[in-house]
Design an enzyme around this catalytic site. Structure first.
Site, PDB file in Angstrom:
ATOM      1  N   ALA A 295      40.863  32.504  39.254  1.00 27.99           N
ATOM      2  CA  ALA A 295      41.308  32.390  37.871  1.00 27.99           C
ATOM      3  C   ALA A 295      40.408  33.232  36.977  1.00 27.99           C
ATOM      4  O   ALA A 295      39.181  33.173  37.102  1.00 27.99           O
ATOM      5  CB  ALA A 295      41.286  30.936  37.408  1.00 27.99           C
ATOM      6  N   CYS A 296      41.018  34.019  36.110  1.00 29.17           N
ATOM      7  CA  CYS A 296      40.299  34.834  35.134  1.00 29.17           C
ATOM      8  C   CYS A 296      39.266  35.711  35.853  1.00 29.17           C
ATOM      9  O   CYS A 296      39.627  36.489  36.726  1.00 29.17           O
ATOM     10  CB  CYS A 296      39.682  33.932  34.074  1.00 29.17           C
ATOM     11  SG  CYS A 296      39.246  34.787  32.543  1.00 29.17           S
ATOM     12  N   ALA A 297      37.969  35.578  35.532  1.00 29.80           N
ATOM     13  CA  ALA A 297      36.963  36.385  36.218  1.00 29.80           C
ATOM     14  C   ALA A 297      36.865  36.047  37.699  1.00 29.80           C
ATOM     15  O   ALA A 297      36.411  36.873  38.499  1.00 29.80           O
ATOM     16  CB  ALA A 297      35.600  36.200  35.549  1.00 29.80           C
ATOM     17  N   LEU A 324      45.339  33.917  38.807  1.00 32.06           N
ATOM     18  CA  LEU A 324      45.752  33.205  37.602  1.00 32.06           C
ATOM     19  C   LEU A 324      45.099  33.856  36.392  1.00 32.06           C
ATOM     20  O   LEU A 324      43.867  33.927  36.311  1.00 32.06           O
ATOM     21  CB  LEU A 324      45.366  31.727  37.687  1.00 32.06           C
ATOM     22  CG  LEU A 324      45.792  30.974  38.952  1.00 32.06           C
ATOM     23  CD1 LEU A 324      45.392  29.504  38.849  1.00 32.06           C
ATOM     24  CD2 LEU A 324      47.286  31.117  39.204  1.00 32.06           C
TER      25      LEU A 324
END
Length: 560
Positions: A295-297, A324
């Site tokens: 997710a994200c980073a 994500l």
């Protein structure tokens, strides 16, 4: 249920900031430079300025006579109280503010400033005009009513909350009650054990919740910027429990919150630690490969890991990858990015290396100013003008549970946004190996949020197209966090899908189909098809080499 293709204008998040803004930061001198540019513009072109002042005066005269030429945005909660439309004093005050705001932006649009200077000016003026909204004063009708209803107690409580935030909350209005939640008590409560720990992470294995389970485990990699329990809030919102109940073996990475001693931890350091976690999950489950979710980073980290494994000819360790709200293509345009020149980037690197880390509170402040009316002024009114406690909301508690970034990783992320290396094969090196995502032939499932102001959906779409395997992309009707926390049963949930990932995200959008409901069941079918055979559930956690060390949620999640 599938509906006809979507129509209407292409959605663009109406925000000035994004993930790049939070990583780079904004210097006061850069904002002051834009203010100087605007002041010089006014001095050099007095006729232009006078024309807009006269226009504002004419509109103000109409307002004072009782006319209402301006309509506030019906979705703007600041002016939802009936007093703003029915009370003559408040109605005139709001109309005067809207007239001033309109002429302020018109003055910029009609100027001879360059496109970049005009964009910077809109950004600064938006911050100023939002701050000067009449709803942010003690004359706010809600504040006046609360003052009388409480006999003045709301004012006393508001002053107390203000001083408390000045001392203990980085001079920002508190967004959530910090006493309503406790990790391990009413957050992150899914049963499991820490079965592996290295210097950077703890690896949690969760207790099965199904009679049978799939062979290949799911390893979830949260962003280094936040703590892992966004995937395990309350049971009804827990992505972890949803996966467990549907037969998946679930492992979770819990990143350590670094301090100045860890300033040299860069992206390669995190990839090496994650590779160790992958090997542990494989050893415990007896599976030759794992399904990754980032997710994200965390999505950037699993992409870098796969590129590293591919370069070592070990990509067979990964069965699939789910991304994500993750940026791999870091080209994100916003007015705030116009402040990020070479000098600003170097100053940001130097500042974090001097401190050893980028403080999570500083990032949280930037994230809040991405949506100031929702994340700053809303709580300013609630906490200080109304004298009320901030709400008890689990997502906001998680969002305010800040972590730090080590200086080296911060520097790597700055270079990532500056050079956009993953769009070119071999432009990024991880652990000494060149990364080429086109050679990462692992099937992928990417999720974006249509209202995401942190990782805009068009950039997430371009990121999905960088990957070499069979790529699936869905667009949730939510923002950054709500795109992840999207459990089945939400009547407002829907998403867009289109099996053909065309080169233009606009073409994909206009040909996409609207599907009612959460994307979780769609992802579940996709991941189950890539999780191998089903077998009788193994109740024991860990193995002889990696026995359970302590109960979930572990130790690292508690480090402040």
């Amino acid at each position: 249920m599938r509906e006809k293709q979507v129509s209407g204008a292409l959605p663009v998040p109406a925000n000035y900031m994004n993930a790049q803004s939070a990583i780079v930061g904004l210097r006061g001198k850069d904002l002051a430079s834009t203010v100087r540019t605007l002041a010089l513009q006014g001095l050099k072109h007095p006729v232009h300025s006078a024309r807009h002042v006269l226009a504002f005066g004419g509109q103000l005269g109409r307002v004072l006579m009782g006319d209402t030429p301006h309509k506030p945005n019906p979705q703007d909660a600041r002016f939802a109280d009936p007093s703003w439309s029915h009370n003559p004093f408040y109605r005139r005050g709001l109309q005067a503010y809207l007239a001033w705001q309109k002429q302020l932006y018109a003055w910029v649009e009609d100027s001879d400033l360059s496109d970049d200077d005009r964009a910077r000016a809109r950004f600064v003026l938006a911050l100023v005009s939002d701050a000067m909204a009449p709803s942010n004063s003690l004359l706010n009708p809600l504040a006046v009513k609360e003052l009388f209803n409480t006999g003045g107690l709301s004012l006393i409580n508001g002053v107390r909350h203000l001083f408390d935030d000045l001392l203990n909350n980085n001079a920002m209005p508190s967004q959530v009650s910090k006493h309503a939640f406790e990790i391990g008590r009413n957050l992150a409560t899914t049963s499991g054990s820490v079965i592996y720990r290295n210097e950077l992470l703890e690896l949690i294995q969760y207790k099965p919740m199904s009679e049978k389970q799939y062979l290949k485990p799911l390893l979830i990699v949260p962003p280094q910027i936040n703590k892992f329990y966004i995937f395990d809030l309350s049971p009804e919102k827990s992505f972890v429990q949803y996966a467990l109940k549907n037969g998946l073996q679930v492992f979770m990475v819990s990143w350590r919150n670094p301090d100045a001693r860890h300033r040299e931890w860069g992206l390669s350091t995190y990839v090496q630690a994650l590779e160790q976690a992958v090997d542990v999950a494989r050893a415990i489950t007896g599976s030759k490969d794992v399904n990754l979710m980032g997710a994200c980073a965390g999505g950037l980290t699993i992409a870098a890991l796969q590129g590293h494994l591919q370069a070592k000819r070990q990509l067979r360790k990964v069965s699939s990858a789910s991304y994500l709200v993750s940026l791999l293509d870091s080209q994100v345009d916003s007015p705030a990015a116009l402040f990020a020149d070479e000098q600003t980037l170097e100053a940001a690197k130097r500042r974090s290396y001097q401190h050893g880390v980028l403080d999570g509170r500083d990032m949280a402040k930037i994230f809040a100013w991405m949506r100031p009316n929702d994340l700053v002024w809303n709580y300013f009114v609630n906490n200080y003008l109304l004298g009320r406690q901030p709400p008890a909301f689990d997502i906001l508690y998680w969002n305010n549970d800040n972590t730090r970034l080590p200086a080296a990783l911060h520097g790597d992320l700055l270079d990532f946004f500056k050079h956009n290396p993953l769009t070119r094969g071999g432009a990024l090196e991880i652990c000494g190996t060149p990364i080429d995502l086109q050679k990462v032939t692992v099937d992928s499932f990417s999720v974006a949020g249509i209202n995401d102001h942190i990782t805009p959906w068009d950039a997430v779409y371009r990121s999905a197209r960088l990957l070499g395997g069979e790529s699936r992309f869905v667009l949730s009707n939510s923002g950054h966090i709500q795109s992840i926390l999207n459990p089945p049963g939400n009547p407002k949930a829907n998403y867009l899908e289109n099996g053909k990932l065309s080169s233009d995200h606009r073409a994909w959008y206009y040909d996409a189909k609207n599907v009612q409901g959460s994307w979780w069941p769609e992802w579940l079918s996709w991941i189950q098809a890539r999780s191998g055979e089903q077998r009788e559930t193994l109740v024991a956690l860990g193995n002889q080499a990696h026995p359970p060390m302590e109960a979930a949620p572990g130790t690292y999640v508690h480090v402040r």
